[in-house]
Design a protein around this motif. Structure first.
Motif, PDB file in Angstrom:
ATOM      1  N   HIS A 216      -8.751 -11.038   0.692  1.00  0.00           N
ATOM      2  CA  HIS A 216      -7.885 -10.255   1.207  1.00  0.00           C
ATOM      3  C   HIS A 216      -8.278  -9.546   2.574  1.00  0.00           C
ATOM      4  O   HIS A 216      -9.669  -9.315   2.729  1.00  0.00           O
ATOM      5  CB  HIS A 216      -7.682  -9.303   0.000  1.00  0.00           C
ATOM      6  CG  HIS A 216      -6.197  -8.351   0.491  1.00  0.00           C
ATOM      7  ND1 HIS A 216      -6.042  -7.590   1.047  1.00  0.00           N
ATOM      8  CD2 HIS A 216      -5.119  -8.701  -0.385  1.00  0.00           C
ATOM      9  CE1 HIS A 216      -4.770  -6.963   1.017  1.00  0.00           C
ATOM     10  NE2 HIS A 216      -4.086  -7.884   0.327  1.00  0.00           N
TER      11      HIS A 216
ATOM     12  N   ASN B 187      -3.660   0.786  -5.920  1.00  0.00           N
ATOM     13  CA  ASN B 187      -3.624  -0.631  -5.412  1.00  0.00           C
ATOM     14  C   ASN B 187      -3.891  -1.718  -6.553  1.00  0.00           C
ATOM     15  O   ASN B 187      -4.463  -2.714  -6.265  1.00  0.00           O
ATOM     16  CB  ASN B 187      -4.755  -0.975  -4.195  1.00  0.00           C
ATOM     17  CG  ASN B 187      -4.034  -0.226  -2.913  1.00  0.00           C
ATOM     18  OD1 ASN B 187      -3.054  -0.100  -2.784  1.00  0.00           O
ATOM     19  ND2 ASN B 187      -5.231   0.350  -2.260  1.00  0.00           N
TER      20      ASN B 187
ATOM     21  N   ALA C 221      -4.763  -3.406   5.923  1.00  0.00           N
ATOM     22  CA  ALA C 221      -4.729  -4.860   5.948  1.00  0.00           C
ATOM     23  C   ALA C 221      -3.608  -5.625   6.739  1.00  0.00           C
ATOM     24  O   ALA C 221      -3.931  -6.945   7.049  1.00  0.00           O
ATOM     25  CB  ALA C 221      -4.417  -5.284   4.226  1.00  0.00           C
TER      26      ALA C 221
ATOM     27  N   SER D 173      -8.279  -6.797   3.394  1.00  0.00           N
ATOM     28  CA  SER D 173      -8.138  -4.978   2.695  1.00  0.00           C
ATOM     29  C   SER D 173      -9.465  -4.540   3.563  1.00  0.00           C
ATOM     30  O   SER D 173     -10.441  -5.275   4.032  1.00  0.00           O
ATOM     31  CB  SER D 173      -8.885  -4.908   1.289  1.00  0.00           C
ATOM     32  OG  SER D 173     -10.184  -5.719   1.195  1.00  0.00           O
ATOM     33  N   ARG D 174      -9.450  -3.258   3.645  1.00  0.00           N
ATOM     34  CA  ARG D 174     -10.360  -2.217   4.126  1.00  0.00           C
ATOM     35  C   ARG D 174     -11.888  -2.601   3.743  1.00  0.00           C
ATOM     36  O   ARG D 174     -12.535  -2.669   4.442  1.00  0.00           O
ATOM     37  CB  ARG D 174     -10.157  -0.991   3.638  1.00  0.00           C
ATOM     38  CG  ARG D 174     -10.704   0.280   4.769  1.00  0.00           C
ATOM     39  CD  ARG D 174     -10.533   1.707   4.308  1.00  0.00           C
ATOM     40  NE  ARG D 174      -9.243   1.839   4.304  1.00  0.00           N
ATOM     41  CZ  ARG D 174      -8.801   2.889   5.102  1.00  0.00           C
ATOM     42  NH1 ARG D 174      -9.559   3.319   6.241  1.00  0.00           N
ATOM     43  NH2 ARG D 174      -7.424   3.087   5.178  1.00  0.00           N
TER      44      ARG D 174
ATOM     45  N   GLY E 168       0.810  -1.300   0.121  1.00  0.00           N
ATOM     46  CA  GLY E 168       0.115  -0.131   0.003  1.00  0.00           C
ATOM     47  C   GLY E 168       0.944   1.206  -0.103  1.00  0.00           C
ATOM     48  O   GLY E 168       2.247   1.222   0.539  1.00  0.00           O
TER      49      GLY E 168
ATOM     50  N   ASP F 102      -0.028  -0.574   6.841  1.00  0.00           N
ATOM     51  CA  ASP F 102      -1.236  -0.811   5.958  1.00  0.00           C
ATOM     52  C   ASP F 102      -2.463  -1.414   6.891  1.00  0.00           C
ATOM     53  O   ASP F 102      -2.402  -1.981   7.700  1.00  0.00           O
ATOM     54  CB  ASP F 102      -1.186  -1.822   4.909  1.00  0.00           C
ATOM     55  CG  ASP F 102      -0.437  -1.072   3.566  1.00  0.00           C
ATOM     56  OD1 ASP F 102      -0.538  -0.026   3.094  1.00  0.00           O
ATOM     57  OD2 ASP F 102       0.619  -1.944   3.064  1.00  0.00           O
TER      58      ASP F 102
END
Ligand code: URA
Length: 213
Positions: free
Chosen positions: A185, A115, A71, A187-188, A55, A69
């Motif tokens: 993932h 990303n 994540a 991820s947010r 990121g 990050d």
């Protein structure tokens, strides 16, 4: 002791778009890492965790995968909880965190704009992922964070994508006997929407630990 894999150089020129982004970021944020992010953890580990790519303000700034990050919060929190890490995760590469029995890398080593690496960039970075796996003599299991990491691992091992479909929680057996486990993932987007909960990620991580035998 395992032999070190081939690594992209600090000024790796293989992806012109990523190299241009890197040059911009070096000018704008001179204190950041702004270079290919090296893998983290021992090559003697039995488990390899594969993310997508650094990121911008996280791994690209800190120089350690997932560090700083969004994540990384769930990833490192879960590793600490399950005994795959010791110390404190403080979102910086010098926080003293140590991994136990696992190593973390990315399918693409340089931060991609928005990303999103292109297929050509993922392909250009593939030899580094392949070298990574080849340099881990005790490798038993790979945890792919997201479908891009899943596809990158398959291609790096010379397996056709169509043979193993990505699915959260799936455990595939690669032709060489190594287990490939898939997770959404961290991820947010996935964690904020509840697509991936802490409990789901913990369960898949337990599966990956079990697969290391
Ligand atoms: N940071 C990383 O290093 N990899 C990811 O996939 C996401 C964030």
């Amino acid at each position: 002791m395992a032999a070190a894999p081939a690594e992209p150089g600090r000024d790796c020129p293989l992806c012109p778009r990523l190299a241009a982004f890197r040059a911009d970021n070096r000018a704008k944020f001179p204190d950041w890492h702004n270079a290919p992010v090296p893998s983290f953890g021992s090559l003697d580990a039995r488990l390899l965790i594969v993310g997508l790519g650094p990121g911008l303000r996280g791994a690209n700034a800190s120089g350690r995968p997932f560090t700083g990050d969004w994540a990384g919060d769930l990833l490192y929190g879960t590793l600490l909880e399950l005994g795959l890490a010791r110390g404190t995760y403080a979102e910086r590469a010098d926080d003293g965190l140590e991994l136990i029995g696992c190593r973390i890398t990315n399918a693409v080593r340089c931060v991609p704009p928005a990303n999103r690496p292109t297929p050509a960039e993922i392909a250009a970075c593939r030899p580094f992922l392949a070298a990574e796996m080849a340099s881990m003599p005790g490798l038993r299991a790979i945890l792919a964070l997201g479908s891009i990491a899943h596809d990158a691992v398959l291609k790096a091992r010379g397996v056709r994508k169509s043979v193993f479909a990505f699915a959260h929680g799936a455990r595939h057996r690669l032709p060489d006997g190594i287990a490939l486990i898939d997770t959404y993932h961290t991820s947010r987007l996935n964690t904020n929407t509840g697509r991936l909960t802490d409990a789901m990620f913990r369960a898949v991580m337990r599966e990956a630990i079990e697969a290391t035998g």
